[in-house]
Design a protein around this motif. Structure first.
Motif, PDB file in Angstrom:
ATOM      1  N   PRO A 167       0.816  -1.225   0.000  1.00  0.00           N
ATOM      2  CA  PRO A 167       0.000   0.000   0.000  1.00  0.00           C
ATOM      3  C   PRO A 167       0.842   1.264   0.000  1.00  0.00           C
ATOM      4  O   PRO A 167       2.014   1.253   0.376  1.00  0.00           O
ATOM      5  CB  PRO A 167      -0.792  -0.125   1.299  1.00  0.00           C
ATOM      6  N   LYS A 168       0.197   2.345  -0.435  1.00  0.00           N
ATOM      7  CA  LYS A 168       0.807   3.667  -0.448  1.00  0.00           C
ATOM      8  C   LYS A 168      -0.186   4.647   0.165  1.00  0.00           C
ATOM      9  O   LYS A 168      -1.306   4.788  -0.346  1.00  0.00           O
ATOM     10  CB  LYS A 168       1.143   4.106  -1.876  1.00  0.00           C
ATOM     11  N   GLN A 169       0.215   5.309   1.216  1.00  0.00           N
ATOM     12  CA  GLN A 169      -0.695   6.258   1.864  1.00  0.00           C
ATOM     13  C   GLN A 169      -1.131   7.364   0.921  1.00  0.00           C
ATOM     14  O   GLN A 169      -2.266   7.840   0.984  1.00  0.00           O
ATOM     15  CB  GLN A 169      -0.035   6.860   3.102  1.00  0.00           C
ATOM     16  N   MET A 170      -0.231   7.767   0.009  1.00  0.00           N
ATOM     17  CA  MET A 170      -0.549   8.858  -0.913  1.00  0.00           C
ATOM     18  C   MET A 170      -0.884   8.371  -2.317  1.00  0.00           C
ATOM     19  O   MET A 170      -0.848   9.138  -3.276  1.00  0.00           O
ATOM     20  CB  MET A 170       0.589   9.871  -0.947  1.00  0.00           C
ATOM     21  N   LEU A 171      -1.182   7.069  -2.420  1.00  0.00           N
ATOM     22  CA  LEU A 171      -1.754   6.529  -3.651  1.00  0.00           C
ATOM     23  C   LEU A 171      -0.939   6.905  -4.893  1.00  0.00           C
ATOM     24  O   LEU A 171       0.229   6.575  -4.994  1.00  0.00           O
ATOM     25  CB  LEU A 171      -3.204   7.017  -3.783  1.00  0.00           C
ATOM     26  N   MET A 172      -1.573   7.595  -5.827  1.00  0.00           N
ATOM     27  CA  MET A 172      -0.932   7.939  -7.093  1.00  0.00           C
ATOM     28  C   MET A 172       0.104   9.044  -6.961  1.00  0.00           C
ATOM     29  O   MET A 172       0.798   9.357  -7.926  1.00  0.00           O
ATOM     30  CB  MET A 172      -2.003   8.331  -8.122  1.00  0.00           C
ATOM     31  N   LEU A 173       0.207   9.627  -5.762  1.00  0.00           N
ATOM     32  CA  LEU A 173       1.178  10.710  -5.535  1.00  0.00           C
ATOM     33  C   LEU A 173       2.171  10.355  -4.429  1.00  0.00           C
ATOM     34  O   LEU A 173       2.772  11.239  -3.825  1.00  0.00           O
ATOM     35  CB  LEU A 173       0.444  12.006  -5.194  1.00  0.00           C
ATOM     36  N   GLY A 219     -12.239  13.122 -11.118  1.00  0.00           N
ATOM     37  CA  GLY A 219     -11.708  11.771 -11.214  1.00  0.00           C
ATOM     38  C   GLY A 219     -10.262  11.778 -10.767  1.00  0.00           C
ATOM     39  O   GLY A 219      -9.831  12.640  -9.989  1.00  0.00           O
ATOM     40  N   GLU A 220      -9.502  10.837 -11.265  1.00  0.00           N
ATOM     41  CA  GLU A 220      -8.109  10.746 -10.861  1.00  0.00           C
ATOM     42  C   GLU A 220      -7.313  11.973 -11.291  1.00  0.00           C
ATOM     43  O   GLU A 220      -6.396  12.415 -10.591  1.00  0.00           O
ATOM     44  CB  GLU A 220      -7.506   9.458 -11.432  1.00  0.00           C
ATOM     45  N   ILE A 221      -7.660  12.540 -12.438  1.00  0.00           N
ATOM     46  CA  ILE A 221      -6.937  13.704 -12.954  1.00  0.00           C
ATOM     47  C   ILE A 221      -7.124  14.912 -12.039  1.00  0.00           C
ATOM     48  O   ILE A 221      -6.148  15.511 -11.578  1.00  0.00           O
ATOM     49  CB  ILE A 221      -7.407  14.026 -14.388  1.00  0.00           C
ATOM     50  N   GLY A 222      -8.365  15.279 -11.784  1.00  0.00           N
ATOM     51  CA  GLY A 222      -8.622  16.464 -10.972  1.00  0.00           C
ATOM     52  C   GLY A 222      -8.162  16.307  -9.543  1.00  0.00           C
ATOM     53  O   GLY A 222      -7.630  17.255  -8.941  1.00  0.00           O
ATOM     54  N   LEU A 223      -8.318  15.099  -8.989  1.00  0.00           N
ATOM     55  CA  LEU A 223      -7.927  14.898  -7.597  1.00  0.00           C
ATOM     56  C   LEU A 223      -6.406  14.921  -7.452  1.00  0.00           C
ATOM     57  O   LEU A 223      -5.879  15.451  -6.467  1.00  0.00           O
ATOM     58  CB  LEU A 223      -8.503  13.585  -7.077  1.00  0.00           C
ATOM     59  N   ALA A 224      -5.698  14.378  -8.434  1.00  0.00           N
ATOM     60  CA  ALA A 224      -4.237  14.451  -8.405  1.00  0.00           C
ATOM     61  C   ALA A 224      -3.771  15.901  -8.537  1.00  0.00           C
ATOM     62  O   ALA A 224      -2.867  16.350  -7.819  1.00  0.00           O
ATOM     63  CB  ALA A 224      -3.646  13.600  -9.522  1.00  0.00           C
ATOM     64  N   PRO A 244      -3.418  17.730   1.491  1.00  0.00           N
ATOM     65  CA  PRO A 244      -3.514  16.353   1.006  1.00  0.00           C
ATOM     66  C   PRO A 244      -4.068  15.333   2.004  1.00  0.00           C
ATOM     67  O   PRO A 244      -4.191  14.162   1.666  1.00  0.00           O
ATOM     68  CB  PRO A 244      -2.069  16.026   0.664  1.00  0.00           C
ATOM     69  N   SER A 245      -4.397  15.755   3.225  1.00  0.00           N
ATOM     70  CA  SER A 245      -4.919  14.796   4.208  1.00  0.00           C
ATOM     71  C   SER A 245      -6.196  14.123   3.724  1.00  0.00           C
ATOM     72  O   SER A 245      -6.418  12.929   3.962  1.00  0.00           O
ATOM     73  CB  SER A 245      -5.174  15.507   5.542  1.00  0.00           C
ATOM     74  N   LEU A 246      -7.036  14.881   3.024  1.00  0.00           N
ATOM     75  CA  LEU A 246      -8.282  14.317   2.507  1.00  0.00           C
ATOM     76  C   LEU A 246      -8.003  13.238   1.459  1.00  0.00           C
ATOM     77  O   LEU A 246      -8.743  12.260   1.349  1.00  0.00           O
ATOM     78  CB  LEU A 246      -9.135  15.443   1.914  1.00  0.00           C
ATOM     79  N   TYR A 247      -6.951  13.407   0.696  1.00  0.00           N
ATOM     80  CA  TYR A 247      -6.541  12.415  -0.303  1.00  0.00           C
ATOM     81  C   TYR A 247      -6.100  11.128   0.395  1.00  0.00           C
ATOM     82  O   TYR A 247      -6.450  10.021  -0.038  1.00  0.00           O
ATOM     83  CB  TYR A 247      -5.409  13.007  -1.139  1.00  0.00           C
TER      84      TYR A 247
END
Length: 278
Positions: free
Chosen positions: A82-88, A133-138, A255-258
């Motif tokens: 796992p990655k806490q920051m996912l795609m980032l 989506g993934e674009i805007g959230l990133a 980024p906490s919400l992410y």
């Protein structure tokens, strides 16, 4: 110049089907090499613009798609989950720019392999009431960290989605969607040359001091799930509230919400076991 590359797979040159992007698919091994070639084109563009430090985060599915030996030796690779920051994962305010390679459009859009994070398990996402989506959230999360997105590659629908979110981001369409699993493909050599050139130009044009205020601001993240069971279970997390039987939301600062959204997805994954592209 420190550059961060978030590498997804659905928007990679030549790929159009779940069998291209999922482990075990009949064309997955070819797909992961195609992914490496798009990422390497972005790395070459970053080097041409003067990058001295490049981090690549494998941001697709199992996050073990990029073969380390296939990656340009100038870059370091963050691999696995796992990655806490996912795609980032690994993005910090010390980076000068983000490059989004191989991205795709959000759930509900008629783009190649379109979805939002979890296939059909997530039906819709809103950030402050705006469909995302993934674009805007990133993009929003990177901005909260204090780093601009300089360029994005993917199909034409992903490029439109990025431009609608932030018209200053350079986009490269490597294919044109005809349907969710069909595309007019740009020749591979041409697509990768375009990625390299666009990345170099976008990074060369970066302002010396990005006009981004990293001060955290309150935001509201809302997610509609396919399963009411997921929504109900998430209500056990402090701060999560119900909008309706399948929709939950939470307030906080990126980024906490992410990171919190990543927890939601891990909960959802523990409750469901459905293939993403159906």
């Amino acid at each position: 110049m420190r550059i961060y590359i978030s590498a997804d797979m659905e928007g990679v040159t030549g790929l159009v089907d779940a069998d291209d992007v999922q482990p075990g698919g009949r064309d997955y091994e070819r797909g992961r090499l195609m992914m490496a070639e798009d990422v390497n084109a972005a790395i070459r563009g970053a080097l041409a613009a003067g990058a001295t430090d490049i981090t690549v985060n494998d941001a697709h599915g199992p996050m073990r798609n990029l073969l380390p030996e296939a990656l340009h030796p100038a870059a370091r690779l963050i691999r696995g989950k796992p990655k806490q920051m996912l795609m980032l994962e690994g993005l910090t305010s010390e980076h000068d720019a983000v490059l989004c390679v191989g991205y795709h459009s959000r759930a509900g859009e008629l783009g190649v392999l379109s979805h939002s994070f979890m296939g059909h398990e997530i039906e819709d996402i809103w950030l402050d009431g705006r469909p995302v989506g993934e674009i805007g959230l990133a993009h929003a999360t990177a901005a909260a960290i204090g780093v601009p997105v300089a360029a994005l590659t993917g199909d034409d629908r992903a490029c439109v989605e990025m431009t609608d979110w932030d018209a200053s981001v350079t986009t490269v369409a490597v294919k044109h969607a005809r349907d969710r699993f069909t595309a007019d493909l740009r020749p591979a050599d041409e697509a990768r040359a375009a990625i390299e050139q666009a990345v170099a130009a976008s990074l060369a044009a970066l302002p010396k001091a990005p006009a981004i205020d990293p001060a955290p601001a309150p935001a509201t993240l809302t997610v509609r799930w396919q399963s009411a069971s997921v929504a109900s279970t998430l209500l056990g997390i402090p701060g999560v509230t119900s909008v309706d039987a399948r929709t939950v939301q939470a307030e906080g600062a990126l980024p906490s919400l992410y990171r919190l959204f990543g927890v939601w997805m891990r909960v959802a994954a523990s409750l469901t076991n459905q293939a993403p592209y159906c």
